[in-house]
Motif scaffolding. Structure first.
Motif, mmCIF file in Angstrom:
data_model
loop_
_atom_site.group_PDB
_atom_site.id
_atom_site.type_symbol
_atom_site.label_atom_id
_atom_site.label_comp_id
_atom_site.label_asym_id
_atom_site.label_seq_id
_atom_site.Cartn_x
_atom_site.Cartn_y
_atom_site.Cartn_z
ATOM 1 N N GLU A 191 -26.423 -23.976 -37.784
ATOM 2 C CA GLU A 191 -26.986 -22.671 -38.130
ATOM 3 C C GLU A 191 -27.972 -22.212 -37.066
ATOM 4 N N ALA A 192 -28.778 -23.128 -36.535
ATOM 5 C CA ALA A 192 -29.731 -22.787 -35.474
ATOM 6 C C ALA A 192 -28.988 -22.332 -34.226
ATOM 7 N N GLU A 193 -27.881 -22.989 -33.875
ATOM 8 C CA GLU A 193 -27.087 -22.583 -32.717
ATOM 9 C C GLU A 193 -26.476 -21.204 -32.936
ATOM 10 N N ARG A 194 -25.991 -20.963 -34.147
ATOM 11 C CA ARG A 194 -25.395 -19.665 -34.451
ATOM 12 C C ARG A 194 -26.427 -18.545 -34.341
ATOM 13 N N LEU A 212 -27.037 -32.165 -44.307
ATOM 14 C CA LEU A 212 -27.999 -31.070 -44.210
ATOM 15 C C LEU A 212 -28.482 -30.916 -42.767
ATOM 16 N N ARG A 213 -28.741 -32.038 -42.070
ATOM 17 C CA ARG A 213 -29.195 -31.986 -40.688
ATOM 18 C C ARG A 213 -28.131 -31.326 -39.799
ATOM 19 N N GLN A 214 -26.857 -31.692 -39.993
ATOM 20 C CA GLN A 214 -25.779 -31.117 -39.198
ATOM 21 C C GLN A 214 -25.629 -29.620 -39.479
ATOM 22 N N TYR A 215 -25.781 -29.235 -40.723
ATOM 23 C CA TYR A 215 -25.691 -27.830 -41.087
ATOM 24 C C TYR A 215 -26.817 -27.042 -40.427
ATOM 25 N N ASN A 216 -28.043 -27.562 -40.493
ATOM 26 C CA ASN A 216 -29.185 -26.871 -39.899
ATOM 27 C C ASN A 216 -29.031 -26.716 -38.395
ATOM 28 N N GLU A 217 -28.507 -27.727 -37.719
ATOM 29 C CA GLU A 217 -28.279 -27.635 -36.275
ATOM 30 C C GLU A 217 -27.240 -26.560 -35.958
ATOM 31 N N ASN A 234 -28.537 -36.158 -46.546
ATOM 32 C CA ASN A 234 -29.521 -35.790 -45.527
ATOM 33 C C ASN A 234 -28.847 -35.544 -44.179
ATOM 34 N N GLU A 235 -27.863 -36.358 -43.834
ATOM 35 C CA GLU A 235 -27.141 -36.189 -42.581
ATOM 36 C C GLU A 235 -26.339 -34.890 -42.603
#
Length: 136
Positions: free
Chosen positions: A24-27, A17-22, A14-15
């Motif tokens: 990706e959102a910045e990118r 996935l959260r880091q990946y989503n953050e 879960n951690e």
């Protein structure tokens, strides 16, 4: 303690996935504002084949063999080629055979290491670029 320091516990899924989503959102936010690294449309049409020369051999009675990696497009037996060195044209020839790992082939695609048998004798050297001519 191992060779490379302390062993770390595996990261929670879960951690991760959260880091990946953050990230990706910045990118994506950067792309929306026209930041460097925006996607570029690339044409998939293959115009010419290109091979960068790594080594050159001469086979008596057959011709010259050039080995290297196909950098772009597809090179085929029968293609007319133009040799370029430092942006200048060195000469022209024709591909009479292709071999990849002791296996004869009729074509070699981008990313493959291949040996090209060329008709005649050209002044070739490592680093030269062989391109198939547009009329081939």
């Amino acid at each position: 303690m191992g060779w490379f320091g302390r062993k770390r516990d595996p990261q929670d899924a879960n951690e991760m996935l959260r880091q990946y989503n953050e990230a990706e959102a910045e990118r994506l936010a950067g792309l929306a504002h026209g930041a460097v690294g925006a996607p570029v449309t690339v044409s998939t049409a293959v115009t010419t084949g290109e091979l960068v020369v790594e080594d050159v051999f001469t086979i008596t009675g057959r011709g010259q063999v050039v080995t290297g990696t196909v950098a772009a497009g597809i090179v085929r037996v029968g293609d007319r080629i133009v040799v370029h060195r430092d942006g200048a044209e060195v000469g022209t020839s024709e591909i009479t055979g292709i071999e990849m790992f002791r296996t004869k082939a009729t074509e070699a695609a981008a990313g493959t290491m291949a040996g090209l048998l060329l008709r005649g004798h050209l002044d070739l050297a490592r680093g030269d670029v062989i391109r198939t001519s547009a009329s081939a």
